[in-house]
Write a protein that holds these residues in place. Structure first.
Motif, short mmCIF file in Angstrom:
data_model
loop_
_atom_site.label_atom_id
_atom_site.label_comp_id
_atom_site.label_asym_id
_atom_site.label_seq_id
_atom_site.Cartn_x
_atom_site.Cartn_y
_atom_site.Cartn_z
N VAL A 91 -2.65 -0.58 5.48
CA VAL A 91 -2.86 -0.11 4.24
C VAL A 91 -1.38 -0.38 3.28
O VAL A 91 -0.37 -0.22 3.89
CB VAL A 91 -3.17 1.56 4.04
CG1 VAL A 91 -3.21 2.06 2.76
CG2 VAL A 91 -4.40 1.97 4.79
N LEU A 92 -1.79 -0.80 2.08
CA LEU A 92 -0.61 -1.19 1.23
C LEU A 92 -0.95 -0.36 -0.15
O LEU A 92 -1.88 0.08 -0.67
CB LEU A 92 -0.68 -2.48 0.97
CG LEU A 92 0.28 -3.48 1.62
CD1 LEU A 92 -0.12 -3.54 3.23
CD2 LEU A 92 0.33 -4.93 1.12
N SER A 93 0.45 -0.40 -0.98
CA SER A 93 0.24 -0.05 -2.47
C SER A 93 -0.48 -0.97 -3.05
O SER A 93 -0.34 -2.12 -2.59
CB SER A 93 1.54 0.17 -2.92
OG SER A 93 1.54 0.06 -4.24
N SER A 94 -1.56 -0.74 -3.83
CA SER A 94 -2.31 -1.62 -4.57
C SER A 94 -1.36 -2.57 -5.43
O SER A 94 -1.99 -3.68 -6.00
CB SER A 94 -3.44 -1.21 -5.36
OG SER A 94 -3.09 0.08 -5.91
N ARG A 95 -0.17 -2.22 -5.78
CA ARG A 95 0.65 -3.10 -6.55
C ARG A 95 0.76 -4.27 -5.64
O ARG A 95 1.18 -5.45 -6.19
CB ARG A 95 1.68 -2.38 -6.78
CG ARG A 95 1.89 -1.44 -8.19
CD ARG A 95 3.27 -1.01 -8.49
NE ARG A 95 3.38 0.25 -7.32
CZ ARG A 95 4.47 0.33 -6.59
NH1 ARG A 95 5.48 -0.52 -6.77
NH2 ARG A 95 4.36 1.33 -5.74
N ARG A 96 0.84 -4.09 -4.31
CA ARG A 96 1.10 -5.26 -3.78
C ARG A 96 -0.41 -5.97 -2.92
O ARG A 96 -0.28 -6.57 -1.75
CB ARG A 96 2.10 -4.88 -2.37
CG ARG A 96 3.27 -4.25 -2.81
CD ARG A 96 4.29 -3.64 -1.83
NE ARG A 96 4.32 -4.67 -0.57
CZ ARG A 96 4.19 -3.97 0.52
NH1 ARG A 96 4.64 -2.59 0.83
NH2 ARG A 96 4.47 -4.92 1.46
N ALA A 97 -1.55 -5.73 -3.58
CA ALA A 97 -2.50 -6.27 -3.11
C ALA A 97 -2.71 -7.81 -2.55
O ALA A 97 -3.16 -8.35 -1.62
CB ALA A 97 -3.51 -6.14 -3.85
N ARG A 98 -1.77 -8.49 -3.45
CA ARG A 98 -1.96 -10.11 -2.97
C ARG A 98 -1.31 -10.33 -1.87
O ARG A 98 -0.96 -11.58 -1.20
CB ARG A 98 -1.17 -10.87 -4.54
CG ARG A 98 0.49 -10.64 -4.37
CD ARG A 98 1.16 -11.28 -5.51
NE ARG A 98 0.54 -10.77 -6.66
CZ ARG A 98 0.92 -11.18 -7.91
NH1 ARG A 98 1.84 -12.49 -8.06
NH2 ARG A 98 0.55 -10.82 -9.09
N GLU A 99 -0.58 -9.30 -1.17
CA GLU A 99 0.09 -9.56 0.12
C GLU A 99 -0.77 -9.36 1.12
O GLU A 99 -0.71 -9.78 2.52
CB GLU A 99 1.43 -8.62 0.31
CG GLU A 99 2.61 -9.05 -0.61
CD GLU A 99 3.62 -8.03 -0.51
OE1 GLU A 99 4.02 -7.66 0.63
OE2 GLU A 99 4.17 -7.55 -1.51
N LEU A 100 -1.86 -8.83 0.89
CA LEU A 100 -2.91 -8.59 2.13
C LEU A 100 -3.37 -9.79 2.83
O LEU A 100 -3.38 -9.66 3.84
CB LEU A 100 -4.08 -7.76 1.38
CG LEU A 100 -4.01 -6.35 1.42
CD1 LEU A 100 -5.64 -5.83 0.85
CD2 LEU A 100 -3.86 -5.69 2.65
N PRO A 101 -3.69 -10.75 1.94
CA PRO A 101 -4.24 -12.00 2.81
C PRO A 101 -3.30 -12.52 3.97
O PRO A 101 -3.69 -12.82 5.24
CB PRO A 101 -4.46 -12.89 1.92
CG PRO A 101 -4.83 -12.14 0.67
CD PRO A 101 -3.81 -11.04 0.56
#
Lengths: 249, 249
Positions: free
Chosen positions: A220-230
């Motif tokens: 789980v991440l802060s959604s500000r960092r969503a681009r790091e999920l992949p």
């Protein structure tokens, strides 16, 4: 001494269990009156049973006098065997170590996910999952990862109900959810964006043993960092495969 | 229906609790006969109560048919408030992250240490502490760190008993132990070498809030690496101070 003798048809044991079962994550602290009402046990009987449970430290009191689950039940609960959690924990630890992000492990129980382990640090984003806690399946990454591998009849009956919508981002339309689950199955992981909690996004992968989803591992991440999920998907899937290999072996 | 009605003086609730209390770390699985003997509940009564407890999933069966604590008690136990563990966990995580070694947190309960949290990875040395588990105080690092800050009368009565000796390295001579505890207090941490488990050594620091030892934080290494312990003392003590500051604040 025995309430069971006064009320035939309901044993004392069932009343004790009803009292214990009155506590849940939404209501971890109860007054005696609330406890009696929730358990369906008459107030005078509840008073007596609670006294015995408190003496044994199965229940304790909060500073304001309300009742809550006591330390002895925690200690006893730790004796319940949990082979999955024991095998998986080092993998969660390693994934947390290599990514620095919150990770958790969940299983399906009924129509919910039950969180069995969680690793988090001081700097990670606060997340709503709690060890021993439950959440609906469709808004959570781990829930989608598990649901995608359940048999069709199960998924159909899950989607046929009215689905909770914790945020405006939660996908609840049955057709859209069914397509998403097919995609999860095709790609081997699930992604969510603020579907359970505003401000959080997640990735999750199933732990598949002989094709059966025994658990799901999520990050789980802060959604500000969503681009790091992949970039986290491969370490996540590798850990899920590691857990599956330990569990199946 | 009620065993309590047939055996005045012992309530049904006390029998249910005696059945649950028959399980411990040394005996996590019991046959019905063993369970009846350990709880002091007549076999026929035990049979009936166990049936109700199994139905509620407070107890479950191992593959060989023996009884053990069930998943519902685990889930219920997770509702017990544990502010110390919640505050401390990120510090344990960080200490594990910066050292790569097993770390654990314990409190004193009676004459034992009770482990409330533990962080460990895939490569760390296996350790005997278990979350929810208990060990004697004098052979463990966390136990020494706690004992050293207890009042004199407590330490005296602890040392006045016959002390367990889990290994040949365990210090059990009262005079020598008392001197060691004074040294722990002077230096602010405890070191052990194979006193609890052959092959393991440890360092531990108390979590002091207003001078009172509310917990102890420990780190465990393979004893082949004992010479590395001293460099771990400062990070360990810093984490213990961090926990104390969170807890006291």
């Amino acid at each position: 001494m025995s309430g069971g003798a006064r009320e035939p048809g309901r044993s004392v044991t069932s009343k004790v269990l009803a009292i214990l079962g009155a506590f849940d994550a939404a209501r971890p602290q109860l007054t005696l009156t609330e406890l009696a009402a929730r358990s369906g046990v008459p107030l005078s009987t509840a008073h007596r049973l609670v006294g015995e449970l408190e003496e044994w430290r199965a229940l304790s009191r909060s500073p304001d006098g309300r009742l809550r689950v006591g330390p002895r039940l925690w200690e006893l609960g730790q004796l319940a065997p949990n082979r999955l959690q024991e095998l998986a924990h080092p993998w969660l630890q390693e994934l947390f170590g290599s990514t620095g992000e919150n990770v958790h492990l969940a299983v399906r129980d009924g129509l919910e996910v039950l969180y069995v382990d969680k690793v988090y640090g001081r700097r990670a984003v606060p997340i709503v999952s709690r060890i021993g806690g439950r959440l609906p399946m469709h808004p959570t990454g781990v829930g989608k990862a598990l649901l995608a591998y359940e048999p069709d009849w199960f998924v159909k009956s899950y989607l046929a109900r009215k689905l909770e919508r914790p945020t405006t981002h939660t996908i609840v339309e049955p057709g859209r959810l069914a397509r998403e689950l097919a995609a999860v199955r095709a790609q081997g992981y699930a992604l969510t964006y603020e579907e359970m909690t505003p401000g959080s996004c997640s990735a999750a992968a199933p732990v598949l043993v002989d094709g059966r989803p025994v658990a799901a591992l999520g990050i789980v991440l802060s959604s500000r960092r969503a681009r790091e999920l992949p970039r986290l998907v491969e370490p996540l899937r590798a850990a899920a495969r590691g857990i599956a290999a330990s569990y199946g072996g």
